[in-house]
Design an enzyme around this catalytic site. Structure first.
Site, PDB file in Angstrom:
ATOM      1  N   ASP A  66       1.798  -9.207   7.046  1.00 44.23           N
ATOM      2  CA  ASP A  66       2.471  -8.440   6.004  1.00 44.23           C
ATOM      3  C   ASP A  66       3.991  -8.540   6.120  1.00 44.23           C
ATOM      4  O   ASP A  66       4.693  -8.493   5.116  1.00 44.23           O
ATOM      5  CB  ASP A  66       2.039  -6.966   6.052  1.00 44.23           C
ATOM      6  CG  ASP A  66       2.264  -6.291   4.711  1.00 44.23           C
ATOM      7  OD1 ASP A  66       1.818  -6.829   3.690  1.00 44.23           O
ATOM      8  OD2 ASP A  66       2.908  -5.214   4.677  1.00 44.23           O
ATOM      9  N   THR A  92       3.661  -8.766 -13.268  1.00 46.50           N
ATOM     10  CA  THR A  92       3.714  -8.838 -11.805  1.00 46.50           C
ATOM     11  C   THR A  92       2.374  -8.489 -11.163  1.00 46.50           C
ATOM     12  O   THR A  92       2.174  -8.706  -9.979  1.00 46.50           O
ATOM     13  CB  THR A  92       4.849  -7.953 -11.241  1.00 46.50           C
ATOM     14  OG1 THR A  92       5.081  -8.302  -9.870  1.00 46.50           O
ATOM     15  CG2 THR A  92       4.499  -6.473 -11.342  1.00 46.50           C
TER      16      THR A  92
END
Ligand SMILES: *[C@@H]1O[C@H](CO)[C@@H](O)[C@H](O)[C@H]1NC(C)=O
Ligand SMILES: *[C@@H]1O[C@H](CO)[C@@H](O)[C@H](O)[C@H]1NC(C)=O
Ligand SMILES: *[C@@H]1O[C@H](CO)[C@@H](O)[C@H](O)[C@H]1NC(C)=O
Length: 511
Positions: free
Chosen positions: A375, A501
């Site tokens: 991440d 998005t």
């Protein structure tokens, strides 16, 4: 193409299934890697159906499945976020029954009711974007999928209902909205600033709604808010041309800092600058000019190469003379953004730089034991954790957070790279990532976030399945392997759709 790392696991599970099923054929099919892109697209469809079935069985009409305990959660106001987020993917996959189930659900949502705070940004990109995209697809290239036109029309009606519930957010002295809303009291959380991404990632959806309904109010509200981002004040909030601070004063519309990055919190502001130009080059040329400045400045000032792996390219962030040598999975949309801008504007330098960023993001995937990227990571030689010295030496970065929460950005940028260059390597990287996610995150009912991508099995599973698994991860994985279509990303100025998005394709304006 390399053999997927998941092979030993697959072989093990096949051995046990050999005992359970005495028929030999199933195993033979599963053992072989699919040879054609069609077979790979079908494998992604299988993963979608698996997750959809688990969601329907245990969680619908709640927002999401909890994929370890087989329960449900409501992180997005309880309006059925996974269903709405899955719509455009189900349309693209041609799943008629799933699409009809979702349309009937959307018809019945009451967007005026929730017991939780509403995020203007999340609600816009997932729900509004999901419904508008479904409408654009089902009114256009996927017209034949649904026979009940009133269900399709309901998508636009509900988009409008939702925007009418949310629009009070823009009722501030400057027009910069509050993000965290109480839709019962038309209240807010009392924030004094709003973030760059959450302010600058509304304009595509709200403009599309105006264009479809002929009611200019929605476009006007979102474009007014955006206007402060396009002409940043004070000038110190734009330390490099086009690169701006990360929070905006809600009262004045002035930037409150000059902290620059393409990371989470800032990311999709830059993403939408070029996408608005793709949406309508006539109305949004200024947005494109701002994106070009930001892209050129990112190449010049934020581009970074780890000491131990100078062949890799990441984007650093910058604040007040200091560079922060770290990046995020979220930031990996950047390769796709450069490639889209490069092809639309015929700027090979942008495409080339986008491909460098794509290579860097692939390195974060192929350096770990699970073959999924972390991440967040860093490459500051002064901050390498003691237990990661060897890893940093080899990989060029160290892991800050090793979680994988079903994010799409790396696969998304591989997809753009494949569509624009036509090179198979990028499609292979999509496939590798999909296979790794399928073997690491899959549960009996869906897909779970995992704690540590640098363990072969991903560490432990979190009881969480974000709706963007349906909207994004499975869509981009599918699109990369499926045939050309109106909604696919195209080279040059040939796009007839542009993705919001959350990966919901919105029809562009054409004369
Ligand atoms: C929103 O406002 C109403 C009415 O003032 C209040 O009852 C409710 O608790 C608030 N909701 C949230 C999530 O704060
Ligand atoms: C791993 O990533 C690097 C950097 O992008 C790339 O050059 C290499 O080809 C990748 N390896 C595989 C096996 O795909
Ligand atoms: C995904 O995982 C399932 C369950 O383990 C397996 O049956 C399927 O073959 C996998 N798909 C691919 C492409 O590896």
């Amino acid at each position: 193409m390399r053999v997927p790392l998941s092979l030993p696991i697959t072989v093990l599970s096949l051995l046990s299934s050999t005992v359970a099923y005495p028929y030999g054929e199933t195993e033979a099919v599963l053992l072989r890697e699919p040879e054609t892109n069609q077979a790979k697209a079908n494998a992604v469809k299988e993963a979608f159906q698996h997750a959809w079935d688990g969601y329907m069985k245990y969680a619908f009409p709640h927002d999401e499945l909890t994929p370890v305990s087989n329960g449900h959660a409501d992180s997005r106001n309880g309006w059925g976020a996974s269903a709405v987020d899955a719509l455009s993917t189900a349309v693209i996959m041609g799943k008629e029954d799933v699409v009809n189930t979702i349309l009937e659900h959307v018809r019945d949502i009451d967007f005026s009711e929730t017991s939780d705070t509403v995020s203007l940004f999340e609600t816009t990109i997932r729900y509004l974007g999901g419904m508008l995209s479904g409408y654009d697809l089902l009114q256009g290239p996927a017209k034949d999928l649904v026979s009940d036109q009133s269900l399709v029309d309901g998508l636009l009606t509900q988009s409008r209902n939702l925007a009418d519930v949310l629009k009070f957010a823009f009722n501030t002295p400057s027009g910069v909205p509050y993000n965290n809303l109480n839709i019962t009291s038309n209240g807010n959380d009392g924030a004094t600033t709003n973030g760059l991404a959450v302010t600058g990632t509304l304009v595509l959806e709200w403009t599309r709604l105006s264009d479809l309904t002929d009611d200019k109010e929605y476009a006007k509200l979102s474009q007014k808010a955006e206007s402060y981002l396009l002409s940043p004040k004070p000038s110190s909030s734009e330390p490099f041309p086009g690169l701006v601070g990360s929070s905006i004063n809600i009262k004045t519309g002035q930037f409150a800092d000059a902290s620059v990055s393409w990371n989470g919190g800032d990311d999709s502001f830059y993403e939408y600058l070029i996408k608005m130009y793709v949406y309508d080059p006539k109305r949004f040329a200024t947005y494109k000019d701002r994106w070009v400045l930001a892209a050129e400045s990112a190449i010049k000032h934020l581009q970074a190469h780890p000491e131990t792996r100078p062949d890799l390219t990441f984007l650093s962030s910058y604040n007040n003379g200091n560079y922060d040598l770290s990046s995020q999975h979220l930031t990996c949309f950047d390769g796709g953004s450069f490639i889209l801008g490069g092809t639309v504007l015929d700027r090979q330098d942008f495409i080339d730089f986008g491909l460098e960023l794509v290579n860097g993001c692939e390195a974060t995937y192929n350096s770990t034991l699970s073959k999924i990227g972390p991440d967040s990571w860093g490459w500051d030689p002064k901050r390498v954790p003691d237990d990661q010295k060897d890893f940093y030496e080899k990989a060029g970065f160290y892991i800050n957070s090793g979680a994988y929460v079903l994010r799409p950005e790396v696969i998304e940028s591989f997809y753009y790279a494949h569509r624009v260059t036509g090179k198979e390597i990028y499609r292979d990287w999509v496939w590798n990532a999909f296979v790794a996610i399928n073997s690491t995150c899959r549960t009996d009912s869906g897909f779970a976030a995992v704690s540590d991508v640098n363990q072969a099995n991903g560490g432990s599973k979190y009881d969480n399945q974000e709706s963007f698994l349906f909207a994004e991860v499975l869509k981009y994985s599918y699109l990369a392997h499926s045939e050309d279509a109106a909604w696919q990303v195209q080279k040059g100025d040939k796009n007839t759709f542009v993705f919001n998005t959350e990966a919901h394709p919105v029809r562009v304006v054409r004369d």
